[in-house]
Design a protein around this motif. Structure first.
Motif, PDB file in Angstrom:
ATOM      1  N   GLY A 226       0.789  -1.223   0.000  1.00  0.00           N
ATOM      2  CA  GLY A 226       0.000   0.000   0.000  1.00  0.00           C
ATOM      3  C   GLY A 226       0.817   1.266   0.000  1.00  0.00           C
ATOM      4  N   LEU A 227       1.995   1.216   0.626  1.00  0.00           N
ATOM      5  CA  LEU A 227       2.822   2.412   0.780  1.00  0.00           C
ATOM      6  C   LEU A 227       4.225   2.100   0.269  1.00  0.00           C
ATOM      7  CD1 LEU A 227       2.795   5.302   2.077  1.00  0.00           C
ATOM      8  CD2 LEU A 227       3.746   4.232   4.135  1.00  0.00           C
ATOM      9  N   ASP A 228       4.722   2.947  -0.640  1.00  0.00           N
ATOM     10  CA  ASP A 228       6.094   2.835  -1.150  1.00  0.00           C
ATOM     11  C   ASP A 228       6.348   1.539  -1.934  1.00  0.00           C
ATOM     12  OD1 ASP A 228       6.539   5.192   0.303  1.00  0.00           O
ATOM     13  OD2 ASP A 228       7.151   4.069   2.077  1.00  0.00           O
ATOM     14  N   SER A 229       5.306   0.933  -2.464  1.00  0.00           N
ATOM     15  CA  SER A 229       5.500  -0.302  -3.223  1.00  0.00           C
ATOM     16  C   SER A 229       6.056  -0.001  -4.608  1.00  0.00           C
ATOM     17  CB  SER A 229       4.179  -1.054  -3.368  1.00  0.00           C
ATOM     18  OG  SER A 229       4.340  -2.217  -4.172  1.00  0.00           O
ATOM     19  N   GLU A 230       6.842  -0.923  -5.125  1.00  0.00           N
ATOM     20  CA  GLU A 230       7.339  -0.742  -6.490  1.00  0.00           C
ATOM     21  C   GLU A 230       6.314  -1.203  -7.518  1.00  0.00           C
ATOM     22  OE1 GLU A 230      10.378  -4.074  -7.673  1.00  0.00           O
ATOM     23  OE2 GLU A 230      10.818  -3.450  -5.626  1.00  0.00           O
ATOM     24  N   TYR A 231       5.196  -1.759  -7.059  1.00  0.00           N
ATOM     25  CA  TYR A 231       4.084  -2.132  -7.939  1.00  0.00           C
ATOM     26  C   TYR A 231       2.840  -1.348  -7.550  1.00  0.00           C
ATOM     27  CZ  TYR A 231       6.697  -6.305  -9.452  1.00  0.00           C
ATOM     28  OH  TYR A 231       7.635  -7.164  -9.965  1.00  0.00           O
ATOM     29  N   ASP A 232       1.943  -1.190  -8.502  1.00  0.00           N
ATOM     30  CA  ASP A 232       0.642  -0.600  -8.231  1.00  0.00           C
ATOM     31  C   ASP A 232      -0.335  -1.743  -7.965  1.00  0.00           C
ATOM     32  OD1 ASP A 232      -1.756   0.703  -8.100  1.00  0.00           O
ATOM     33  OD2 ASP A 232      -1.787   1.345 -10.198  1.00  0.00           O
ATOM     34  N   TYR A 233      -0.725  -1.915  -6.692  1.00  0.00           N
ATOM     35  CA  TYR A 233      -1.619  -3.019  -6.329  1.00  0.00           C
ATOM     36  C   TYR A 233      -3.097  -2.639  -6.412  1.00  0.00           C
ATOM     37  CZ  TYR A 233       1.967  -6.340  -4.948  1.00  0.00           C
ATOM     38  OH  TYR A 233       3.011  -7.250  -4.974  1.00  0.00           O
ATOM     39  N   ASP A 234      -3.398  -1.435  -6.841  1.00  0.00           N
ATOM     40  CA  ASP A 234      -4.800  -1.038  -6.927  1.00  0.00           C
ATOM     41  C   ASP A 234      -5.638  -1.970  -7.813  1.00  0.00           C
ATOM     42  OD1 ASP A 234      -4.476   1.001  -5.135  1.00  0.00           O
ATOM     43  OD2 ASP A 234      -5.116   2.597  -6.499  1.00  0.00           O
ATOM     44  N   PRO A 235      -5.103  -2.463  -8.932  1.00  0.00           N
ATOM     45  CA  PRO A 235      -5.917  -3.403  -9.715  1.00  0.00           C
ATOM     46  C   PRO A 235      -6.293  -4.660  -8.930  1.00  0.00           C
ATOM     47  CG  PRO A 235      -4.139  -2.531 -11.061  1.00  0.00           C
ATOM     48  CD  PRO A 235      -3.868  -2.069  -9.654  1.00  0.00           C
ATOM     49  N   SER A 277       1.188  -7.402  11.431  1.00  0.00           N
ATOM     50  CA  SER A 277      -0.084  -6.929  10.891  1.00  0.00           C
ATOM     51  C   SER A 277      -0.212  -5.418  10.976  1.00  0.00           C
ATOM     52  CB  SER A 277      -1.245  -7.589  11.647  1.00  0.00           C
ATOM     53  OG  SER A 277      -1.318  -8.973  11.350  1.00  0.00           O
ATOM     54  N   GLN A 278       0.370  -4.832  12.027  1.00  0.00           N
ATOM     55  CA  GLN A 278       0.322  -3.377  12.150  1.00  0.00           C
ATOM     56  C   GLN A 278       1.043  -2.704  10.986  1.00  0.00           C
ATOM     57  OE1 GLN A 278       2.247  -0.034  15.064  1.00  0.00           O
ATOM     58  NE2 GLN A 278       1.240  -1.749  16.085  1.00  0.00           N
ATOM     59  N   ALA A 279       2.199  -3.240  10.623  1.00  0.00           N
ATOM     60  CA  ALA A 279       2.948  -2.676   9.497  1.00  0.00           C
ATOM     61  C   ALA A 279       2.134  -2.767   8.209  1.00  0.00           C
ATOM     62  CB  ALA A 279       4.282  -3.401   9.343  1.00  0.00           C
ATOM     63  N   PHE A 280       1.486  -3.887   8.010  1.00  0.00           N
ATOM     64  CA  PHE A 280       0.660  -4.111   6.823  1.00  0.00           C
ATOM     65  C   PHE A 280      -0.534  -3.159   6.804  1.00  0.00           C
ATOM     66  CE2 PHE A 280      -3.176  -6.646   5.467  1.00  0.00           C
ATOM     67  CZ  PHE A 280      -2.982  -6.528   4.106  1.00  0.00           C
ATOM     68  N   ALA A 281      -1.258  -3.061   7.927  1.00  0.00           N
ATOM     69  CA  ALA A 281      -2.463  -2.237   7.977  1.00  0.00           C
ATOM     70  C   ALA A 281      -2.130  -0.758   7.814  1.00  0.00           C
ATOM     71  CB  ALA A 281      -3.200  -2.476   9.300  1.00  0.00           C
ATOM     72  N   LYS A 282      -1.065  -0.302   8.448  1.00  0.00           N
ATOM     73  CA  LYS A 282      -0.700   1.108   8.315  1.00  0.00           C
ATOM     74  C   LYS A 282      -0.313   1.442   6.879  1.00  0.00           C
ATOM     75  CE  LYS A 282       2.357   1.313  11.648  1.00  0.00           C
ATOM     76  NZ  LYS A 282       3.328   1.816  12.647  1.00  0.00           N
ATOM     77  N   ALA A 283       0.301   0.489   6.179  1.00  0.00           N
ATOM     78  CA  ALA A 283       0.658   0.727   4.781  1.00  0.00           C
ATOM     79  C   ALA A 283      -0.595   0.910   3.935  1.00  0.00           C
ATOM     80  CB  ALA A 283       1.504  -0.419   4.244  1.00  0.00           C
ATOM     81  N   LEU A 284      -1.637   0.114   4.182  1.00  0.00           N
ATOM     82  CA  LEU A 284      -2.883   0.267   3.433  1.00  0.00           C
ATOM     83  C   LEU A 284      -3.553   1.593   3.776  1.00  0.00           C
ATOM     84  CD1 LEU A 284      -4.557  -3.277   3.464  1.00  0.00           C
ATOM     85  CD2 LEU A 284      -2.768  -2.368   1.979  1.00  0.00           C
ATOM     86  N   PHE A 285      -3.497   1.967   5.050  1.00  0.00           N
ATOM     87  CA  PHE A 285      -4.130   3.220   5.481  1.00  0.00           C
ATOM     88  C   PHE A 285      -3.388   4.434   4.923  1.00  0.00           C
ATOM     89  CE2 PHE A 285      -4.343   6.799   8.430  1.00  0.00           C
ATOM     90  CZ  PHE A 285      -5.717   6.972   8.559  1.00  0.00           C
ATOM     91  N   PHE A 286      -2.099   4.538   5.202  1.00  0.00           N
ATOM     92  CA  PHE A 286      -1.342   5.719   4.776  1.00  0.00           C
ATOM     93  C   PHE A 286      -1.135   5.749   3.261  1.00  0.00           C
ATOM     94  CE2 PHE A 286       0.068   5.959   9.282  1.00  0.00           C
ATOM     95  CZ  PHE A 286      -0.285   7.277   9.514  1.00  0.00           C
TER      96      PHE A 286
END
Length: 508
Positions: A226-235, A277-286
């Motif tokens: 969700g945050l700083d990924s080298e891929y666009d996961y929106d699809p 899980s916190q790291a994962f969830a915050k990435a989706l949120f931010f």
């Protein structure tokens, strides 16, 4: 078979008999019978796919250095290699009935009444093992494993559903497997790794993995999609919402800083699911994922729910200081040089050096050496960390954290009280704690205990009876049906909820 005398007479079954609503268990772990799944996979993709599964399972379960896992190394080798202590004795064994129950689908189906559950979501222990396979086998192997589990549990679908393992190495791979799992196999829940380890390119380019494997092993970071990924996961998230699939993960952090003991498994284990899980969830949120996809529902299991409340509270607290408005308190351009100069003239006798400085020089000096480093003007969304998440009010935080995320809490986890503490949680909300028994793992020596242990929290005043109902029924029901309104159609749950009011989205 005297053990079966307990059937339907457990303490949990007695408590279940007093409830006027169903119990939904969101986290049950099952064991695969190795000869059967390997035979299936061999038929599906040949012997090489079976070899790929064995290698992936071995890699997933063992932390290795120089080709040897922790248990094969001497204490000196563990110290020299800093080999992390891995789990051992992680399955129920002495309770032979339960051991068989987690392996035999028909037996588990029969014993659900004894467990006190009406409906269970199953996570075979190796459902995500294929994600550890090489790219040449990963997708085919994951598809074979999902196909096996779908076939094995299909006839029990009125009370059991098995998750689909979804590899997340690339958005396209994830989309293809999700599409196949839902449309071809009829699976309804996705289980994903909460992050993918990727090489740091600046190091990988200098030290290629095929020439420097030991460097490649450590020169990596975790992509949380969700945050700083080298891929666009929106699809992928769009496909999840389109198909109406609730997403789950059991993402841990063993091996991370502070969780890398070479001698003590408990040191590495306690709290690791919550941290991962916190790291994962915050990435989706931010990263704005929960803003762009308000229909996305994600459950993070085995980590408890107190951290969900903890992060929510701190998001609200931080936003009050780091919103666009709040940030002006730290804008160096708003320092009043005239006022500062006058205050130094009046109270600065201890610092005679200030008398030789101009107002501008004095201001920079007082701001300190960090002034140049912290006073650069960010551009666009760089100015505000809450920008991509689209947060304008604390109600936005509630809508994009509380409504989007569900938190799997084990039955004896007393920290669940934080989730239901609407006096501490901003806007008076309760966090979506969901009943996740985790039976099948060492946490639960007896599958008939969890529901009764959760009711003990009511008896002891940790949570209320209303909270208990939310925990074992209303919140799990929301999780699945907000993603897919037809999730329970044709199941044992469908007829039991007709006259029960289930709160939906948290609103003002």
């Amino acid at each position: 078979m005297t053990e079966y005398s307990r059937l339907k007479t457990s303490r949990s079954a007695a408590i279940k008999a007093t409830l006027d609503y169903p119990v939904i268990d969101t986290d049950v772990h099952t064991n695969d019978f190795t000869p059967a799944i390997e035979e299936y996979i061999a038929h599906y993709g040949g012997a090489q796919l079976v070899d790929a599964l064995r290698k992936a399972e071995s890699s997933r379960l063992n932390s290795k250095s120089n080709g040897k896992d922790w248990y094969q190394q001497t204490p000196e080798e563990r110290q020299y290699n800093r080999t992390i202590r891995s789990p051992w004795w992680a399955r129920v064994t002495r309770n032979t009935l339960d051991l068989a129950t987690y392996t035999l689908p028909e037996l588990f189906y029969e014993r659900q009444a004894e467990q006190g559950s009406d409906y269970s979501v199953l996570f075979p222990n190796n459902v995500l093992a294929p994600t550890g396979a090489g790219p040449e086998h990963r997708q085919a192997l994951q598809r074979a494993v999902n196909h096996y589990h779908a076939d094995l549990y299909r006839k029990y679908s009125d009370r059991l559903t098995v998750v689909a393992g979804i590899p997340m190495n690339t958005p396209q791979e994830a989309i293809e497997e999700l599409d196949f799992a839902v449309k071809t196999l009829g699976l309804k829940v996705a289980n994903i790794p909460g992050g993918v380890k990727r090489p740091i390119k600046a190091i990988a380019d200098k030290y290629p993995a095929d020439q420097f494997p030991e460097i490649a092993k450590y020169a990596s970071y975790i992509d949380f999609y969700g945050l700083d990924s080298e891929y666009d996961y929106d699809p992928f998230w769009a496909k999840v919402v389109e198909l109406g699939v609730p997403v789950t993960t059991h993402y841990g952090s063993q091996g991370w800083t502070g969780r890398s003991s070479i001698s003590n498994y408990m040191n590495n284990h306690i709290g690791h699911f919550a941290d991962g899980s916190q790291a994962f969830a915050k990435a989706l949120f931010f990263g704005g994922v929960t803003r762009r996809f308000p229909g996305l529902r994600v459950a993070m299991l085995e980590g408890g729910s107190d951290w969900g409340a903890h992060v929510y509270i701190h998001l609200v607290d931080r936003f009050s200081k780091r919103s666009l408005e709040g940030l002006q308190n730290y804008n160096p351009d708003l320092t009043n040089a005239d006022e500062l100069f006058e205050l130094f003239e009046r109270y600065g006798s201890e610092f005679p050096q200030a008398g030789s400085l101009s107002k501008e020089e004095l201001t920079k000096t007082v701001l300190g050496s960090s002034f140049a480093r912290h006073s650069r003007v960010p551009v666009g969304e760089e100015l505000e960390d809450f920008g991509a998440a689209g947060i304008k009010t604390i109600e936005d935080i509630r809508d994009r954290w509380v409504n989007s995320f569900f938190f799997g809490s084990e039955s004896d986890d007393r920290t669940i009280a934080a989730a239901f503490n609407d006096k501490a949680n901003p806007l008076g909300v309760k966090i979506n704690a969901i009943y996740s028994s985790d039976v099948g793992h060492w946490d639960v020596p007896d599958l008939t205990d969890p529901l009764a242990e959760s009711w003990d929290l009511v008896r002891e005043g940790v949570i209320s009876e209303a909270d208990f109902k939310s925990y074992v029924f209303a919140n799990p029901y929301k999780f699945y049906t907000q993603a897919n309104p037809d999730f329970f159609k044709g199941t044992a749950i469908e007829s039991k909820v007709n006259n029960i009011e289930v709160p939906q989205l948290v609103t003002a």
